[in-house]
Design a protein around this motif. Sequence first.
Motif, PDB file in Angstrom:
ATOM      1  N   ALA A 210     -23.848  -0.205 -35.612  1.00  0.00           N
ATOM      2  CA  ALA A 210     -23.101  -1.389 -35.197  1.00  0.00           C
ATOM      3  C   ALA A 210     -23.977  -2.328 -34.370  1.00  0.00           C
ATOM      4  CB  ALA A 210     -21.863  -0.977 -34.405  1.00  0.00           C
ATOM      5  N   ALA A 211     -24.832  -1.777 -33.509  1.00  0.00           N
ATOM      6  CA  ALA A 211     -25.723  -2.606 -32.694  1.00  0.00           C
ATOM      7  C   ALA A 211     -26.710  -3.372 -33.567  1.00  0.00           C
ATOM      8  CB  ALA A 211     -26.472  -1.731 -31.689  1.00  0.00           C
ATOM      9  N   ILE A 212     -27.230  -2.721 -34.608  1.00  0.00           N
ATOM     10  CA  ILE A 212     -28.167  -3.393 -35.513  1.00  0.00           C
ATOM     11  C   ILE A 212     -27.466  -4.513 -36.272  1.00  0.00           C
ATOM     12  CG2 ILE A 212     -29.593  -3.073 -37.573  1.00  0.00           C
ATOM     13  CD1 ILE A 212     -30.271  -0.303 -36.582  1.00  0.00           C
ATOM     14  N   VAL A 213     -26.260  -4.236 -36.766  1.00  0.00           N
ATOM     15  CA  VAL A 213     -25.515  -5.249 -37.518  1.00  0.00           C
ATOM     16  C   VAL A 213     -25.183  -6.450 -36.632  1.00  0.00           C
ATOM     17  CG1 VAL A 213     -23.359  -5.714 -38.741  1.00  0.00           C
ATOM     18  CG2 VAL A 213     -24.598  -3.587 -39.171  1.00  0.00           C
ATOM     19  N   VAL A 214     -24.709  -6.186 -35.416  1.00  0.00           N
ATOM     20  CA  VAL A 214     -24.348  -7.274 -34.504  1.00  0.00           C
ATOM     21  C   VAL A 214     -25.583  -8.104 -34.157  1.00  0.00           C
ATOM     22  CG1 VAL A 214     -23.542  -7.799 -32.172  1.00  0.00           C
ATOM     23  CG2 VAL A 214     -22.324  -6.125 -33.568  1.00  0.00           C
ATOM     24  N   ALA A 215     -26.717  -7.442 -33.886  1.00  0.00           N
ATOM     25  CA  ALA A 215     -27.946  -8.169 -33.571  1.00  0.00           C
ATOM     26  C   ALA A 215     -28.392  -9.028 -34.750  1.00  0.00           C
ATOM     27  CB  ALA A 215     -29.046  -7.180 -33.184  1.00  0.00           C
ATOM     28  N   TYR A 216     -28.275  -8.492 -35.958  1.00  0.00           N
ATOM     29  CA  TYR A 216     -28.664  -9.241 -37.157  1.00  0.00           C
ATOM     30  C   TYR A 216     -27.799 -10.491 -37.325  1.00  0.00           C
ATOM     31  CZ  TYR A 216     -29.721 -10.132 -42.094  1.00  0.00           C
ATOM     32  OH  TYR A 216     -30.102 -10.712 -43.278  1.00  0.00           O
ATOM     33  N   LEU A 217     -26.505 -10.336 -37.137  1.00  0.00           N
ATOM     34  CA  LEU A 217     -25.598 -11.475 -37.281  1.00  0.00           C
ATOM     35  C   LEU A 217     -25.832 -12.514 -36.186  1.00  0.00           C
ATOM     36  CD1 LEU A 217     -22.280  -9.626 -38.237  1.00  0.00           C
ATOM     37  CD2 LEU A 217     -23.868 -10.819 -39.752  1.00  0.00           C
ATOM     38  N   LEU A 218     -26.091 -12.058 -34.958  1.00  0.00           N
ATOM     39  CA  LEU A 218     -26.338 -12.997 -33.865  1.00  0.00           C
ATOM     40  C   LEU A 218     -27.614 -13.803 -34.097  1.00  0.00           C
ATOM     41  CD1 LEU A 218     -25.366 -10.920 -30.691  1.00  0.00           C
ATOM     42  CD2 LEU A 218     -24.144 -12.854 -31.684  1.00  0.00           C
ATOM     43  N   ILE A 219     -28.658 -13.147 -34.565  1.00  0.00           N
ATOM     44  CA  ILE A 219     -29.921 -13.855 -34.816  1.00  0.00           C
ATOM     45  C   ILE A 219     -29.741 -14.887 -35.917  1.00  0.00           C
ATOM     46  CG2 ILE A 219     -32.284 -13.562 -35.635  1.00  0.00           C
ATOM     47  CD1 ILE A 219     -32.260 -10.828 -34.224  1.00  0.00           C
TER      48      ILE A 219
END
Length: 313
Positions: free
Chosen positions: A38-47
């Motif tokens: 979930a942290a990787i997905v959220v970081a990807y979407l934020l970037i």
Amino acid sequence: MATPSTPGQETLVIGAAKTTLRDFYHLFLRVRWSLAIAAIVVAYLLINTLFAIVYLYVGGVENARTDSFFDAFCFSVETMGTIGYGAMYPKSQGANLVMIVESVSSLIITAVATGLVFAKFSRSSARVAFSENPVIALMDGHPTLMLRVGNERGNFILEATIRVSIVRTERTIEGVTFYRMYDLRLARERSPAMTRSWTIIHTIDPDSPLFGATPESMAKDEVELIATLVGIDDTSMQTVHARKRYVDSQIVWGARHADILSEEPNGRIIIDMRKFHSLIPTKPSDSFPYPRVTGDADGVSDAPASLEASLKG
């Protein structure tokens, strides 16, 4: 064979230094997989959201609708994911510069995310079960502290070494309350190849920190047991470790762990893991009056409900 959480194990830390980004790697390795992904997905979407905002400000993306955040976001995802459908592409110098920056960023982000996932995936973790309750009962005429530990996997933990310590509240001569830790001397603290079950034994003799202890004194001194096991997983050949903490109310007086080993007539050994946490009451004596049963056998002190049911039965 799940090991329940220890009551009162939560610790509140006040005044510690704040966690920095340098601790993110260790935090990522510690959290469960669902949170890590979930942290990787959220970081990807934020970037991608940040780059989409830049594309909206700079403009110059062919076939993208004017002031459409969704189109800018989709173009950012296509660029970072190297998808390149061709329907949208940069046509201005500003958009091309942003595209170059995002392309370089995507290489770094992909490398970091891949490294984190691989590090977490390749890290060997132990599946070690500790008995729900340590017990204190007579063995060879001496009060003996015992707990059971086992490997939940079917392989071996080589050169397994266990340490058991107690922490209790003491008061110094100066009247200062002090939390002191003592190491307990074990009958055997090393197993060359630990498998499903291993009983840890500490004889409470005059040299033991627990000599003369009673359930009441343990509760008064707020005694805690801490067991730590370290060994080498024979499959991954990596060091694994496990830890269990018990409070005084979890220690059962006047009981032993149920036998889980039996042998069939043909010589085959049976290990019944259903009895891993089961306890069997021992017979009280004048020197060791545990378990304490009331006169009408309606209740048992110093024992959990499971042992009380066994005594009534």
